[in-house]
Structures are given as structure tokens and as C-alpha cells.
Scaffold this active site. Structure first.
Site, PDB file in Angstrom:
ATOM      1  N   SER A 114      20.155  22.624  17.942  1.00 55.01           N
ATOM      2  CA  SER A 114      21.538  22.197  17.680  1.00 55.01           C
ATOM      3  C   SER A 114      22.624  23.065  18.288  1.00 55.01           C
ATOM      4  CB  SER A 114      21.777  22.085  16.170  1.00 55.01           C
ATOM      5  OG  SER A 114      21.124  20.949  15.666  1.00 55.01           O
TER       6      SER A 114
ATOM      7  N   SER B   5      23.315  19.234  16.515  1.00 58.46           N
ATOM      8  CA  SER B   5      24.288  18.880  15.501  1.00 58.46           C
ATOM      9  C   SER B   5      25.626  19.576  15.657  1.00 58.46           C
ATOM     10  CB  SER B   5      23.734  19.187  14.111  1.00 58.46           C
ATOM     11  OG  SER B   5      23.456  20.575  13.962  1.00 58.46           O
TER      12      SER B   5
ATOM     13  N   LYS C 208      31.477  25.935  13.411  1.00 56.60           N
ATOM     14  CA  LYS C 208      30.860  24.716  12.873  1.00 56.60           C
ATOM     15  C   LYS C 208      31.096  24.710  11.365  1.00 56.60           C
ATOM     16  CE  LYS C 208      26.232  22.533  13.067  1.00 56.60           C
ATOM     17  NZ  LYS C 208      24.865  22.753  13.607  1.00 56.60           N
TER      18      LYS C 208
END
Lengths: 82, 463
Positions: free
Chosen positions: B178, B154, B79
Site C-alpha cells: 500500500s 491503499s 494517511k
């Protein structure tokens, strides 16, 4: 400061800063703040034990193993949130 | 568990047996990215040449008999909140467009030391402040199964990259769900270890007392491999598998099941039934004040996020996406006394989760109440109720960010449209290895294989 007074102040400030799109979010936050403040587990300076358990020492590490005897079971309304 | 070429464990066995090479695997992943990233927008940065070079080096090392372990030669994405030396950590925001990391995050360094090949950095909801991945300076990431839907967030790009076969695992972050939410939405396994176990140094924060890092991958075994490496080795669950007839699972219904898409409820109930049939003992448990979790969480995450962003909100507000900016601004109005109240409530929730676990090996509940939402949907209808998407998506996960208990999502079924449904398992305080053991046992009974949703062609060229 009461939630009502806080919300009036915050809405006025958002308007002054040119952020009108913030207003509905502040209203939602005010509802959440009211819920938080009226929760039965809030601290009370009178020491009224009936209000709920003392969260304990702020040094209690999160995620650390807790003694089941200090848990809040039996003190909270078991039907709440269900 | 068989040698599944879609998992890290399977690939590792194939590499060890010289059935394939790291170079070939990396090349196939890069090809997949080239073919699919324009549609899914999963990656922000791809380290093509560097990944090829490191794959060749891994092959040379392994050929010389220097095998570092099960991650050696395995392509992994990050990420884009994790620092990688010499590259931008964008956080999917224009606010970070000139950033260059001067060192690898310790978690990234641990993965590299174990031989993992960092193939690229993935898209996310800007600064991890959202659950759909729609608000990103790079545009939304999209669901591999249906590009009109969100891959969750996310860590949406991370989940899309794994589910679509662009890599074998991804590192995500989890402040309210997330890692677990996109894993559930994309049919993957996502692990949020216990709070504080894995270093968040070199990872852009959202909310310092709620942030966790962890892997998104295709099996519980893969999650255990990654967890072990990130913890520094020696903690991977070993020994006899758990006897399902001795497994005690506390099913948290009530609040967690009160607002649930009927197809998600059906998939979860069917998973519970399969576990019962296998001999597990399922018992209903409650977390009495879980109804207060959303208000508690909101006051903490808003305050901590606003503190981190205060300077840039003043200096460069236009560089945030509008929705993220306005949510960050909201945090600047929270009063100190209300933050303190929320922290007290958080401690109560921690104790109640401990109490719910007292006679159980783990808790079992849905990961999120809905399947992948449509991109652009502000609200979602569940029965007769119209709810904001964000509130619904965090409903089952955020309690365990507050409590710090380890939690994992694994696939447990799908909707009639083929959209994955996830089940969440919550372990005892501080016992992530124990959680992984329980999850392995549950997976063996309920898991709809994550690979069923992957487009990746394995080393042998077959699905």
C-alpha cells in the site's frame, strides 16, 4: 475439518446471517485454503523430511538475518511458480 | 543531485539559502489543495490555519539560526490512519467518525520534532483494506494524471497529494503493497522499511504481523531523509555512492513477470537494459515457492484484520463500505489450523527471499503488473487473461510483507498514455540503509523523474 465440509458450513452460516454476497468470496477462499493445505512444505507428524524444510523456531525474528545454510534452496522445486 | 525545488532536499536547500520561506511554501501547497482537492479527493482533513502558524514559527526559528534539519519547514501529509492529537483518525470509515486521538503517533511526533509541517490527512481505501482507494467513506481518491483512474491504494490520497504538488511527502502504510503500489502508479518513490523498524504505534492496524509504515515522496534522497528522521537519526546513508559497475542485482522474473501488461514489461525491460549499459550485473534469481504467496498472504491478512474488526462488525456492520465489510467478514471463517499453515509458509518465503539475495546487493522486479486501473474496474485484461484488479495489484509486492525485507518502488518509465511505471528494489533482511544506497544508484540511471508528473510550482515559481 475438510475444506469441503468447512465450505458447506461457512456457506450455510453466511446464508443464515443474511450475507449471500459472501458466498463467492468463501468459494475463492476455499480454493486458496486447498492450495495452502496441499503445499509440499506443510508439516507432517510422521516427520517425513522429504516434505520440505522445517520453518524453524517460531521465535526467529522476521526480517532478521538468516543463515544461508538454513535456507530452503535445493529442497524446493525450482521451477515452481515461474 | 541538483537543487530540485520539487524535492525535500531541494526545498531544504532553498529554505537554508533563504530563497523562499516555509510560510510561502505552505501557502502554495494550501492553494494547490484548494484548487485541486475537489477533483482528486486526496485530503480528508486539511490543517490550514495550524500549518500556516507552524510555518511562521519555523521561519522564525530558522531566521534565528535554529535549523532542525532537512525537514524543517517542509509540508507533509499523513494517511488518515496516523493519530494526530485532538483530531479524528477516520481510517476513511464511518466506524471511526467519533474518534479523537489523544496523542500524536510516535512517527508523527518524530516528524514534528524534525520541523515538518503536517498539512493534512489523506484519503485511503477504508481501513487500508484494498488497493484502489475506491471504497472510502469519503469517496474515491483520483489519479492526478487522469481522474478516471485510481491513484492506487491503499495510500491513494497520500500518493495523489504528493504527485499533484499539494505537499512534498506523505506518510503511508503498507500491509501488502500500500505504499509501493500508489507510488508506482503515481510516479513516486515509496519506501517500505524492514518489518518492525518503524513503530506502528498510534497507527490504525490492518494486519499486525504484516503492517509497515513509510514515506511516499519524489526521490530516493527524500525517502532517506524521512527514514532517517523516523528512525531517530544517524542512519541516513552517507559516504561514497555505489559504483554501478560493482552493483549486483537479482532480477526476479518467473512468477513476477508471468502476468504483466506489455507496456509495463517494456518499461521494466528498458530499465534493466539501461542498468546493464551502466555496468550493473543483472542475474536472474528465483523464489521457488512464490506461487504460494497469495494463499499464504490471504489467510494471514484476513484472520488478523477480522480479529481487529470483530466487535464493530457485530455492532455496526452498516458503517463499513459494503466491499470492505464483506472482505472482513470472510476473515471470520478462516480456521486456526490454516492460519498456522500460512505462518509456516511465510517463514519458508522469508528464507527463500534471503537465499535469492545471497549473492546480490538487491532484487529488482516490477512493482505492479499494470498501470493505474480505471476507477470501477473489477477486473483487468492482461493479454488473454482477465484477472481481478486486487489480485493483480498485490502480485509483486505482498511477498515482501510476508518476508519483512525492506522494499522500495521508484519510477522507471511510463506507458504511451503517460501513466507511470514503477520498479521495485528489495534489500537484504534488516538493511534498509543498504537498500536506499542501492536505490539511489538505480535511480540515477533509470528513474523517470517523479516531478514530471507533479503539478506543483516550486519556490521559484517554475516547474
Amino acid at each position: 475439518m475438510t475444506v469441503k465440509a468447512w465450505l458447506e458450513m461457512a456457506m450455510h452460516d453466511a446464508e443464515r446471517r443474511g450475507l449471500p454476497e459472501l458466498k463467492p468470496l468463501l468459494e475463492a477462499l476455499a480454493r486458496a485454503t486447498s492450495a495452502l493445505r496441499t503445499a509440499e512444505w506443510n508439516a507432517d507428524a510422521t516427520g517425513d523430511a522429504a516434505l520440505g524444510p522445517d520453518p524453524g523456531s517460531p521465535s526467529t525474528p522476521l526480517g532478521a538475518s538468516a543463515n544461508p545454510l538454513d535456507s530452503a534452496r535445493g529442497k524446493a522445486d525450482p521451477g515452481r511458480g515461474r | 543531485m541538483g537543487a530540485d525545488p520539487l524535492t525535500i532536499a531541494g526545498l531544504s536547500r532553498a529554505l537554508e539559502a533563504r530563497e523562499t520561506t516555509a510560510e510561502a511554501v505552505v501557502e502554495r501547497c494550501l492553494q494547490r489543495i484548494a484548487e485541486r482537492n475537489a477533483a482528486l479527493n486526496a485530503f480528508i482533513t486539511v490543517f490550514g490555519d495550524e500549518a500556516r502558524e507552524r510555518a511562521r514559527a519555523a521561519d522564525r526559528e530558522m531566521a534565528a539560526g535554529r535549523r532542525r534539519g532537512p525537514l524543517h519547514g517542509v509540508p507533509i501529509s499523513l494517511k488518515d490512519l496516523f493519530d494526530v492529537r485532538g483530531t479524528a483518525t477516520t481510517a476513511a470509515s464511518r466506524v471511526r467518525e467519533h474518534h479523537v486521538a489523544d496523542a500524536d503517533a510516535p512517527s508523527v511526533a518524530a516528524l514534528r520534532d524534525a520541523g515538518a509541517i503536517i498539512i493534512g490527512k489523506t484519503n485511503l481505501h477504508e481501513f487500508a483494506f484494498g488497493t484502489t482507494n475506491e471504497d472510502s467513506a469519503f469517496g474515491p481518491a483520483r489519479h492526478p494524471h487522469d481522474p478516471n483512474r485510481s491513484p492506487g491504494g491503499s495510500s491513494g490520497g497520500s500518493a495523489a497529494s504528493v504527485a499533484d504538488g499539494m505537499c512534498f511527502a506523505s506518510m503511508g502504510t503498507d500491509t501488502g503493497g500500500s505504499i509501493r503500489i500508489p507510488s508506482a502508479v503515481c510516479g513516486l518513490v515509496g519506501l517500505k522499511p524492514a518489518f518492525g523498524e518503524l513503530s506502528t504505534e498510534g497507527v490504525v492496524p490492518l494486519s499486525g504481523t504484516l503492517d509497515h509504515i513509510g514515506p511516499i515522496c519524489r526521490s530516493v534522497e527524500d525517502a532517506a531523509i524521512l527514514y532517517d528522521v523516523l528512525r531517530g537519526g544517524g542512519v541516513r546513508p552517507t559516504g561514497k555512492p555505489i559504483d554501478l559497475r560493482a552493483l549486483r542485482l537479482g532480477v526476479a522474473r518467473g512468477y513476477f513477470m508471468a502476468l504483466l501488461d506489455p507496456q509495463v514489461a517494456a518499461a521494466f525491460d528498458a530499465a534493466c537494459e539501461r542498468l546493464r549499459e551502466a555496468g550493473a550485473r543483472l542475474e536472474e534469481v528465483s523464489i521457488p515457492h512464490v506461487g504460494d504467496v497469495a494463499a499464504i498472504y490471504l489467510h494471514i491478512v484476513l484472520t488478523e484484520a477480522a480479529a481487529y474488526h470483530a466487535k464493530t462488525l457485530e455492532r455496526r456492520p452498516e458503517d463499513y463500505t459494503p466491499n470492505v465489510r464483506i472482505r472482513l467478514e470472510m476473515g471470520r471463517y478462516v480456521l486456526g489450523e490454516d492460519y498456522a499453515r500460512a505462518m509456516r509458509g511465510r517463514e519458508l518465503i522469508r528464507r527463500e527471499v534471503d537465499a535469492a539475495l545471497e549473492d546480490q546487493d538487491a532484487l529488482l522486479l516490477p512493482t505492479l503488473p499494470i498501470p493505474a486501473p480505471k476507477i470501477g474496474a473489477a477486473t483487468v485484461r492482461i493479454g488473454a487473461v482477465e484477472e481481478p484488479v486486487r489480485n493483480v495489484m498485490l502480485r509483486c509486492t505482498q511477498a515482501f510483507n510476508l518476508s519483512g525485507h525492506p522494499a522500495l518502488s521508484l519510477p522507471c518509465g511510463s506507458t504511451t498514455d503517460g501513466l507511470p511505471v514503477g520498479a521495485q528494489i528489495v534489500g537484504a533482511a534488516g538493511d534498509t540503509p543498504g537498500l536506499l544506497r542501492v536505490a539511489g544508484a538505480v535511480e540515477s540511471i533509470v528513474a523517470a523523474r517523479a516531478a514530471a508528473h507533479a503539478g506543483y510550482l516550486g519556490p521559484g515559481g517554475s516547474r
